[in-house]
Design a protein around this motif. Structure first.
Motif, PDB file in Angstrom:
ATOM      1  N   GLY A   5      -9.516  -3.807  -8.999  1.00  0.00           N
ATOM      2  CA  GLY A   5      -9.156  -2.490  -9.222  1.00  0.00           C
ATOM      3  C   GLY A   5      -7.783  -2.634  -9.567  1.00  0.00           C
ATOM      4  N   VAL A   6      -7.380  -1.556 -10.492  1.00  0.00           N
ATOM      5  CA  VAL A   6      -5.870  -1.638 -10.960  1.00  0.00           C
ATOM      6  C   VAL A   6      -5.288   0.086 -10.471  1.00  0.00           C
ATOM      7  CG1 VAL A   6      -4.690  -1.162 -12.927  1.00  0.00           C
ATOM      8  CG2 VAL A   6      -6.673  -2.726 -12.939  1.00  0.00           C
ATOM      9  N   ASN A   7      -4.153  -0.277  -9.889  1.00  0.00           N
ATOM     10  CA  ASN A   7      -3.598   1.228  -9.574  1.00  0.00           C
ATOM     11  C   ASN A   7      -2.639   1.438 -10.508  1.00  0.00           C
ATOM     12  OD1 ASN A   7      -2.247   2.957  -8.025  1.00  0.00           O
ATOM     13  ND2 ASN A   7      -0.857   1.671  -7.179  1.00  0.00           N
ATOM     14  N   VAL A   8      -2.855   2.476 -11.456  1.00  0.00           N
ATOM     15  CA  VAL A   8      -1.948   2.988 -12.355  1.00  0.00           C
ATOM     16  C   VAL A   8      -0.884   3.769 -12.058  1.00  0.00           C
ATOM     17  CG1 VAL A   8      -4.123   2.995 -13.994  1.00  0.00           C
ATOM     18  CG2 VAL A   8      -3.745   4.868 -12.765  1.00  0.00           C
ATOM     19  N   SER A   9      -0.765   4.265 -10.719  1.00  0.00           N
ATOM     20  CA  SER A   9       0.226   5.038 -10.240  1.00  0.00           C
ATOM     21  C   SER A   9       1.273   4.083  -9.356  1.00  0.00           C
ATOM     22  CB  SER A   9      -0.189   6.237  -9.395  1.00  0.00           C
ATOM     23  OG  SER A   9      -0.645   5.814  -8.160  1.00  0.00           O
ATOM     24  N   PRO A  10       2.378   4.801  -9.143  1.00  0.00           N
ATOM     25  CA  PRO A  10       3.365   3.951  -8.308  1.00  0.00           C
ATOM     26  C   PRO A  10       3.334   4.467  -6.805  1.00  0.00           C
ATOM     27  CG  PRO A  10       4.340   6.001  -9.077  1.00  0.00           C
ATOM     28  CD  PRO A  10       2.963   6.214  -9.566  1.00  0.00           C
ATOM     29  N   SER A  11       2.121   4.945  -6.578  1.00  0.00           N
ATOM     30  CA  SER A  11       1.811   4.989  -4.829  1.00  0.00           C
ATOM     31  C   SER A  11       1.979   4.096  -4.087  1.00  0.00           C
ATOM     32  CB  SER A  11       0.395   5.666  -4.793  1.00  0.00           C
ATOM     33  OG  SER A  11      -0.678   5.150  -5.272  1.00  0.00           O
ATOM     34  N   PHE A  99     -11.688   9.347   7.689  1.00  0.00           N
ATOM     35  CA  PHE A  99     -10.701   8.441   7.769  1.00  0.00           C
ATOM     36  C   PHE A  99      -9.642   9.103   7.075  1.00  0.00           C
ATOM     37  CE2 PHE A  99     -14.483   5.753   7.974  1.00  0.00           C
ATOM     38  CZ  PHE A  99     -14.544   4.985   8.611  1.00  0.00           C
ATOM     39  N   TYR A 100      -8.321   8.674   7.497  1.00  0.00           N
ATOM     40  CA  TYR A 100      -7.126   9.132   7.091  1.00  0.00           C
ATOM     41  C   TYR A 100      -6.523   8.293   6.118  1.00  0.00           C
ATOM     42  CZ  TYR A 100      -2.491  11.306   6.811  1.00  0.00           C
ATOM     43  OH  TYR A 100      -1.357  11.740   6.287  1.00  0.00           O
ATOM     44  N   VAL A 101      -6.262   8.391   4.847  1.00  0.00           N
ATOM     45  CA  VAL A 101      -5.923   7.394   4.049  1.00  0.00           C
ATOM     46  C   VAL A 101      -4.342   7.727   3.543  1.00  0.00           C
ATOM     47  CG1 VAL A 101      -7.936   6.402   3.125  1.00  0.00           C
ATOM     48  CG2 VAL A 101      -6.913   8.358   2.113  1.00  0.00           C
ATOM     49  N   HIS A 102      -3.362   6.839   3.172  1.00  0.00           N
ATOM     50  CA  HIS A 102      -2.275   7.133   2.735  1.00  0.00           C
ATOM     51  C   HIS A 102      -1.461   6.124   1.861  1.00  0.00           C
ATOM     52  CE1 HIS A 102       0.476   4.678   5.369  1.00  0.00           C
ATOM     53  NE2 HIS A 102       1.488   5.231   4.538  1.00  0.00           N
ATOM     54  N   ALA A 103      -0.473   6.335   1.288  1.00  0.00           N
ATOM     55  CA  ALA A 103       0.266   5.304   0.478  1.00  0.00           C
ATOM     56  C   ALA A 103       1.862   5.757   0.587  1.00  0.00           C
ATOM     57  CB  ALA A 103      -0.035   5.243  -0.833  1.00  0.00           C
ATOM     58  N   PRO A 104       2.634   4.981   0.903  1.00  0.00           N
ATOM     59  CA  PRO A 104       4.206   5.264   1.104  1.00  0.00           C
ATOM     60  C   PRO A 104       4.821   5.843   0.115  1.00  0.00           C
ATOM     61  CG  PRO A 104       3.980   2.955   0.747  1.00  0.00           C
ATOM     62  CD  PRO A 104       2.680   3.410   0.410  1.00  0.00           C
ATOM     63  N   HIS A 105       4.255   6.188  -0.929  1.00  0.00           N
ATOM     64  CA  HIS A 105       5.293   6.884  -2.236  1.00  0.00           C
ATOM     65  C   HIS A 105       5.076   8.444  -1.935  1.00  0.00           C
ATOM     66  CE1 HIS A 105       6.503   8.175  -5.931  1.00  0.00           C
ATOM     67  NE2 HIS A 105       6.737   6.837  -6.362  1.00  0.00           N
ATOM     68  N   PRO A 106       6.245   9.249  -2.140  1.00  0.00           N
ATOM     69  CA  PRO A 106       6.075  10.466  -1.908  1.00  0.00           C
ATOM     70  C   PRO A 106       5.304  11.232  -2.555  1.00  0.00           C
ATOM     71  CG  PRO A 106       8.228   9.856  -2.907  1.00  0.00           C
ATOM     72  CD  PRO A 106       7.498   8.538  -2.484  1.00  0.00           C
TER      73      PRO A 106
END
Length: 132
Positions: A5-11, A99-106
């Motif tokens: 998997g490739v993350n294409v955002s800065p998240s 489920f609650y999912v998150h990433a630290p980027h604003p």
């Protein structure tokens, strides 16, 4: 079975993930899931986020600040990068199969926003392992 998997955002700080299909992630681990559609992404687009809340956990919102089991997670922005209004996601006790999912980027499009909300168990592809 594995896939990349490739993350294409800065998240997230990492960009490439090894996804173990069918492995159930636990709280604090990376989870790969399929986007249900809406907003800037097509239905089925794979996402990787941190699994922050599981069934039975409590999500609280004070203004636009989100907490899971009393621990601060993030703040929801009012306006997205493309100028769209961002409605806040759900709060309360996370029901079975959600489920609650998150990433630290604003700018992360995660459970703090109604567009994502709590993901369903059926959306989960598997556990993701950060490679780099």
């Amino acid at each position: 079975q594995f896939t990349l998997g490739v993350n294409v955002s800065p998240s997230l700080p990492e960009s490439v993930f090894l996804i173990h299909k069918g492995e159930r992630p636990h709280r604090g681990e990376y989870v790969a899931f399929r986007w249900i559609g809406g907003g800037p992404y097509e239905s089925g687009t794979p996402f990787v986020k941190i699994l922050e809340g599981v069934p039975g956990d409590t999500v609280q919102r004070y203004g636009r600040s989100f907490f899971v089991n009393g621990q601060f997670v993030s703040v929801a922005k009012r306006i997205g990068k493309r100028g769209q209004v961002l409605d806040v996601g759900p709060d309360g006790v996370i029901p079975a199969g959600r489920f609650y999912v998150h990433a630290p980027h604003p700018d992360s499009l995660d459970s703090r926003y109604a567009l994502t909300g709590w993901i369903d168990r059926t959306q989960i592809i598997g556990r993701a392992y950060a490679l780099f």
